[in-house]
Design an enzyme around this catalytic site. Structure first.
Site, PDB file in Angstrom:
ATOM      1  N   HIS A   3      15.449  78.998  45.691  1.00  0.00           N
ATOM      2  CA  HIS A   3      14.464  78.120  45.683  1.00  0.00           C
ATOM      3  C   HIS A   3      13.655  77.667  44.785  1.00  0.00           C
ATOM      4  O   HIS A   3      13.565  78.537  43.559  1.00  0.00           O
ATOM      5  CB  HIS A   3      13.116  79.004  46.900  1.00  0.00           C
ATOM      6  CG  HIS A   3      14.238  78.984  48.238  1.00  0.00           C
ATOM      7  ND1 HIS A   3      13.286  79.431  49.559  1.00  0.00           N
ATOM      8  CD2 HIS A   3      14.985  78.601  49.068  1.00  0.00           C
ATOM      9  CE1 HIS A   3      13.630  79.430  50.569  1.00  0.00           C
ATOM     10  NE2 HIS A   3      15.448  78.967  50.426  1.00  0.00           N
TER      11      HIS A   3
ATOM     12  N   GLU B  67      10.396  77.846  43.893  1.00  0.00           N
ATOM     13  CA  GLU B  67       9.013  79.498  43.299  1.00  0.00           C
ATOM     14  C   GLU B  67       9.995  79.996  42.879  1.00  0.00           C
ATOM     15  O   GLU B  67       9.866  81.013  41.577  1.00  0.00           O
ATOM     16  CB  GLU B  67       8.752  80.502  44.549  1.00  0.00           C
ATOM     17  CG  GLU B  67       7.876  79.064  45.061  1.00  0.00           C
ATOM     18  CD  GLU B  67       9.061  78.186  46.667  1.00  0.00           C
ATOM     19  OE1 GLU B  67      10.081  78.268  46.684  1.00  0.00           O
ATOM     20  OE2 GLU B  67       7.567  78.451  48.114  1.00  0.00           O
TER      21      GLU B  67
ATOM     22  N   CYS C 181       8.261  80.732  51.257  1.00  0.00           N
ATOM     23  CA  CYS C 181       8.971  81.853  51.904  1.00  0.00           C
ATOM     24  C   CYS C 181       8.236  83.170  51.529  1.00  0.00           C
ATOM     25  O   CYS C 181       8.268  83.754  50.526  1.00  0.00           O
ATOM     26  CB  CYS C 181      10.771  81.323  51.893  1.00  0.00           C
ATOM     27  SG  CYS C 181      11.403  82.170  51.015  1.00  0.00           S
TER      28      CYS C 181
ATOM     29  N   CYS D  22      10.324  84.149  48.639  1.00  0.00           N
ATOM     30  CA  CYS D  22       9.557  84.158  47.236  1.00  0.00           C
ATOM     31  C   CYS D  22       8.458  84.891  46.612  1.00  0.00           C
ATOM     32  O   CYS D  22       7.755  84.942  46.006  1.00  0.00           O
ATOM     33  CB  CYS D  22       9.361  82.695  47.217  1.00  0.00           C
ATOM     34  SG  CYS D  22      10.844  81.575  47.179  1.00  0.00           S
TER      35      CYS D  22
END
Ligand SMILES: Nc1ccn([C@H]2C[C@H](O)[C@@H](COP(=O)(O)O)O2)c(=O)n1
Ligand SMILES: [Zn+2]
Length: 208
Positions: free
Chosen positions: A99, A101, A125, A128
């Site tokens: 992801h 992040e 999410c 993260c």
């Protein structure tokens, strides 16, 4: 001193035969810090190969310095031509994609992200969120919360609240921000016989 004042008062610069009136006060239509950092996150997202959702994240310290950038993509060594990009099924991208992040945190160029701010296109999410909390980031500025009903987002918020990580939605003043490569000096750049940029440019290989 006298010379500078003379120049400012005259307010005219000579460009070959043309006389151009030059402004003497600062621009007022520059972008804000929030716009700058969120736009940087969106620009990073343009590198993503995900065919459905492209996410970018930009981490900033207290001096307004960018200290990490990332976008969603396959891990290093996992070819984005070979690993799956489908959303559903047994072999789905969700098993593999890093992801935005997480990548921004890993890509940090300072030792410690303590008290930094993350600008991100989508609300983080739960996985993260754990990274964000553990890294010391104290604030998350997000654009979309379109998965707010999902248990992953609810878990993120629960953890952010417990860990005292502030989060708030950025509502942009303008729907779009245009980057126009021609605005600096396109006519003259095209006249240069052999572009100096070619000699200086990095190898633009298309790895993750
Ligand atoms: N906060 C987020 C949320 C999602 N991503 C990535 C992960 C996938 O590549 C994509 C989501 O795909 P979709 O389920 O919408 O097809 O976005 C992220 O990087 N950060
Ligand atoms: Zn995530």
């Amino acid at each position: 001193m006298g010379e500078i004042n003379d120049f400012q008062e005259t307010n005219i610069s000579q460009n070959c035969d043309e006389q151009v009136v030059q402004p003497t006060t600062k621009r007022s239509d520059y972008i804000s810090w929030h716009e700058y950092f969120m736009a940087t996150a969106f620009l990073a997202a343009k590198r993503s190969k995900d065919p459905i959702t492209q996410v970018g994240a930009c981490i900033v310290d207290h001096d307004h310095k960018i200290v990490g950038i990332g976008y969603n993509g396959m891990p290093i060594g996992c070819s984005d031509d070979e690993f799956p990009w489908s959303k559903d099924g047994k072999e789905t991208k969700h098993l593999y994609v890093c992801h935005a992040e997480m990548n921004a945190i890993i890509n940090k160029n300072i030792v410690d992200l303590k008290d930094c701010i993350m600008y991100v296109a989508l609300f983080p999410c739960n996985e993260c969120a754990k990274f964000i909390i553990q890294s010391g980031i104290k604030e998350v500025v997000y654009m979309s919360d379109k998965h707010s009903h999902k248990c992953t987002t609810i878990a993120s918020k629960k953890m952010f609240n417990a860990a005292d990580v502030k989060y708030w939605q950025y509502i942009p003043k303008n729907k779009s921000l245009v980057i126009d490569f021609t605005e600096i000096d396109w006519n003259n750049m095209q006249q240069v016989p052999s572009s100096p940029f070619k000699e200086l440019s990095l190898q633009d290989s298309d790895t993750n």
